[in-house]
Design a protein around this motif. Structure first.
Motif, PDB file in Angstrom:
ATOM      1  N   UNK A  86       0.746  -1.286  -0.071  1.00 39.12           N
ATOM      2  CA  UNK A  86      -0.029   0.045  -0.145  1.00 39.12           C
ATOM      3  C   UNK A  86       0.804   1.226   0.028  1.00 39.12           C
ATOM      4  N   UNK A  87       0.713   2.005  -1.073  1.00 38.28           N
ATOM      5  CA  UNK A  87       1.508   3.304  -1.062  1.00 38.28           C
ATOM      6  C   UNK A  87       0.641   4.711  -1.203  1.00 38.28           C
ATOM      7  N   UNK A  88       1.002   5.635  -0.761  1.00 34.20           N
ATOM      8  CA  UNK A  88       0.521   6.874  -0.906  1.00 34.20           C
ATOM      9  C   UNK A  88       1.404   8.131  -0.962  1.00 34.20           C
ATOM     10  N   UNK A  89       1.204   9.207  -1.651  1.00 34.98           N
ATOM     11  CA  UNK A  89       2.264  10.186  -2.089  1.00 34.98           C
ATOM     12  C   UNK A  89       2.601  11.175  -0.908  1.00 34.98           C
ATOM     13  N   UNK A  90       3.904  11.343  -0.517  1.00 33.25           N
ATOM     14  CA  UNK A  90       3.937  12.171   0.551  1.00 33.25           C
ATOM     15  C   UNK A  90       4.623  13.436  -0.089  1.00 33.25           C
ATOM     16  N   UNK A  91       5.597  13.620  -0.617  1.00 35.80           N
ATOM     17  CA  UNK A  91       5.961  14.874  -1.292  1.00 35.80           C
ATOM     18  C   UNK A  91       7.026  14.405  -2.204  1.00 35.80           C
ATOM     19  N   UNK A  92       7.172  15.494  -3.361  1.00 38.06           N
ATOM     20  CA  UNK A  92       8.086  15.343  -4.379  1.00 38.06           C
ATOM     21  C   UNK A  92       7.966  13.654  -4.964  1.00 38.06           C
ATOM     22  N   UNK A  93       9.279  13.163  -4.920  1.00 37.50           N
ATOM     23  CA  UNK A  93       9.535  11.778  -5.209  1.00 37.50           C
ATOM     24  C   UNK A  93       9.484  10.899  -3.953  1.00 37.50           C
ATOM     25  N   UNK A  94       8.809  11.223  -2.867  1.00 38.05           N
ATOM     26  CA  UNK A  94       8.740  10.514  -1.575  1.00 38.05           C
ATOM     27  C   UNK A  94       7.330   9.926  -1.630  1.00 38.05           C
ATOM     28  N   UNK A  95       7.415   8.809  -1.053  1.00 38.88           N
ATOM     29  CA  UNK A  95       6.039   7.803  -0.954  1.00 38.88           C
ATOM     30  C   UNK A  95       6.016   7.242   0.291  1.00 38.88           C
ATOM     31  N   UNK A  96       5.055   6.898   1.082  1.00 45.02           N
ATOM     32  CA  UNK A  96       5.009   6.160   2.075  1.00 45.02           C
ATOM     33  C   UNK A  96       4.481   4.908   1.588  1.00 45.02           C
ATOM     34  N   UNK A  97       5.361   3.529   2.136  1.00 43.67           N
ATOM     35  CA  UNK A  97       4.953   2.298   1.475  1.00 43.67           C
ATOM     36  C   UNK A  97       4.886   1.149   2.842  1.00 43.67           C
ATOM     37  N   UNK A  98       3.724   0.484   3.019  1.00 37.98           N
ATOM     38  CA  UNK A  98       3.659  -0.364   3.875  1.00 37.98           C
ATOM     39  C   UNK A  98       3.242  -1.853   3.271  1.00 37.98           C
ATOM     40  N   UNK A  99       3.536  -2.945   3.974  1.00 38.32           N
ATOM     41  CA  UNK A  99       3.357  -4.315   3.497  1.00 38.32           C
ATOM     42  C   UNK A  99       2.745  -5.032   4.303  1.00 38.32           C
ATOM     43  N   UNK A 100       1.655  -5.848   3.686  1.00 38.59           N
ATOM     44  CA  UNK A 100       0.942  -6.814   4.729  1.00 38.59           C
ATOM     45  C   UNK A 100       0.784  -8.228   3.601  1.00 38.59           C
ATOM     46  N   UNK A 101       0.979  -9.204   4.664  1.00 38.68           N
ATOM     47  CA  UNK A 101       0.929 -10.565   4.116  1.00 38.68           C
ATOM     48  C   UNK A 101      -0.728 -10.768   4.346  1.00 38.68           C
ATOM     49  N   UNK A 102      -1.341 -12.029   4.293  1.00 41.39           N
ATOM     50  CA  UNK A 102      -2.659 -12.180   4.533  1.00 41.39           C
ATOM     51  C   UNK A 102      -2.886 -12.194   5.913  1.00 41.39           C
ATOM     52  N   UNK A 103      -2.156 -12.501   6.729  1.00 39.18           N
ATOM     53  CA  UNK A 103      -2.238 -12.507   8.077  1.00 39.18           C
ATOM     54  C   UNK A 103      -1.666 -11.281   9.067  1.00 39.18           C
ATOM     55  N   UNK A 104      -0.751 -10.561   8.732  1.00 43.80           N
ATOM     56  CA  UNK A 104       0.000  -9.722   9.310  1.00 43.80           C
ATOM     57  C   UNK A 104       0.786  -8.531   8.514  1.00 43.80           C
ATOM     58  N   UNK A 105       1.273  -7.376   9.315  1.00 38.02           N
ATOM     59  CA  UNK A 105       1.947  -6.213   8.674  1.00 38.02           C
ATOM     60  C   UNK A 105       3.554  -6.677   8.801  1.00 38.02           C
ATOM     61  N   UNK A 106       4.382  -6.395   7.890  1.00 34.70           N
ATOM     62  CA  UNK A 106       5.595  -6.945   8.056  1.00 34.70           C
ATOM     63  C   UNK A 106       6.381  -5.493   7.991  1.00 34.70           C
ATOM     64  N   UNK A 107       7.870  -5.905   8.352  1.00 31.93           N
ATOM     65  CA  UNK A 107       8.862  -4.659   8.723  1.00 31.93           C
ATOM     66  C   UNK A 107       9.538  -4.465   7.211  1.00 31.93           C
ATOM     67  N   UNK A 108       9.628  -5.548   6.438  1.00 34.66           N
ATOM     68  CA  UNK A 108      10.274  -5.350   4.893  1.00 34.66           C
ATOM     69  C   UNK A 108       9.821  -6.310   4.063  1.00 34.66           C
ATOM     70  N   UNK A 109       9.717  -5.947   2.700  1.00 41.14           N
ATOM     71  CA  UNK A 109       9.291  -6.758   1.569  1.00 41.14           C
ATOM     72  C   UNK A 109      10.024  -6.344   0.671  1.00 41.14           C
ATOM     73  N   UNK A 110      10.917  -6.981  -0.067  1.00 39.73           N
ATOM     74  CA  UNK A 110      11.781  -6.544  -1.195  1.00 39.73           C
ATOM     75  C   UNK A 110      10.938  -6.748  -2.521  1.00 39.73           C
TER      76      UNK A 110
END
Length: 264
Positions: free
Chosen positions: A49-73
């Protein structure tokens, strides 16, 4: 409001290979519970899930079917691919994530991700014995990174043929299990697989975050800073790794396979 939704094969080496990730472009007002519900609905190893923050910066979050994770390449690579497909930015995008600021750059069709290196540490003997007994295969080395356990086998076939008990894997005090061995094909430095049933992922097709640990382990063992990894899942995938100080640069290809809207 409907949100744009894409499914992208990341770290792909051809049709129907790589790791599928869903990518949702949001307004930034959606709740974490809503994101988790969408990820469960998509039922892929990761939904980004991503949304625009500023200029070329975006917020990014990752979820498996069961939980949010700290890093997903692979879902980061998929998200960068989608944003460029939508005409966002030029050749570099920064993502603000739970793992800090991550950068994606592109050169022609290849996407490069700059991610934090994950340092391997050998486990105590009693934990090694427990994990080796659970897998039933003799290991050369057993250690851990920040969240995952790393088991090194002597031969690539041990990795390819492993059939771990996923119920027992859930009992390990780690996010997931990486198994790896030296490559057995020209141009492949290491072979790996990744299992994370506790996170809702029985076996992940191609795991970017695992290669942040694999890059350091195999880089130290082989005395190299650039390596090529092959993830021997059913779908398979190729990840090029480059060690750069405290960072690992992962490179790969991506392909959009579905475009639509999510109306939940």
């Amino acid at each position: 409001m409907p949100c744009p939704l894409y499914i992208v094969d990341a770290f792909t080496s051809g049709p129907f290979t790589g790791n599928p990730a869903a990518v949702c472009i949001l307004t930034g007002r959606e709740s974490p519970q809503w994101m988790q519900n969408v990820a469960a609905e998509m039922n892929l190893s990761e939904t980004a899930f991503t949304w625009h923050l500023q200029t070329n910066e975006w917020v990014l979050r990752w979820f498996t079917p069961g939980c949010e994770v700290n890093l997903c390449g692979h879902a980061t690579l998929a998200t960068a691919h989608v944003l460029w497909q939508r005409g966002v930015g030029r050749d570099m995008i920064d993502f603000r994530t739970r793992s800090g600021l991550l950068s994606a750059t592109r050169k022609e069709h290849v996407i490069r991700l700059e991610l934090p290196a994950d340092l391997p540490v050998e486990l105590p003997p009693h934990m090694q014995d427990s994990i080796a007994g659970l897998l039933g295969v003799q290991a050369e080395w057993i250690g851990r990174g920040g969240e995952d356990v790393l088991v090194v086998f002597k031969q690539a076939n041990d990795v390819r043929e492993l059939q771990p008990d996923l119920v027992l894997l859930k009992t390990l005090p780690f996010r997931g299990l990486i198994v790896t061995a030296p490559g057995d094909e020209d141009g492949v430095d290491c072979v790996s697989r990744f299992f994370a049933p506790a996170a809702g992922i029985p076996e992940d097709p191609v795991t970017g975050s695992a290669h942040c640990l694999l890059a350091v382990y195999w880089g130290q063992r082989l005395g190299r800073t650039i390596l090529r990894g092959y993830q021997a899942s059913t779908r398979t995938g190729i990840v090029v790794m480059e060690l750069s100080g405290s960072r690992v640069i992962l490179s790969g290809l991506a392909k959009t396979v579905l475009t639509g809207e999510f109306n939940g």
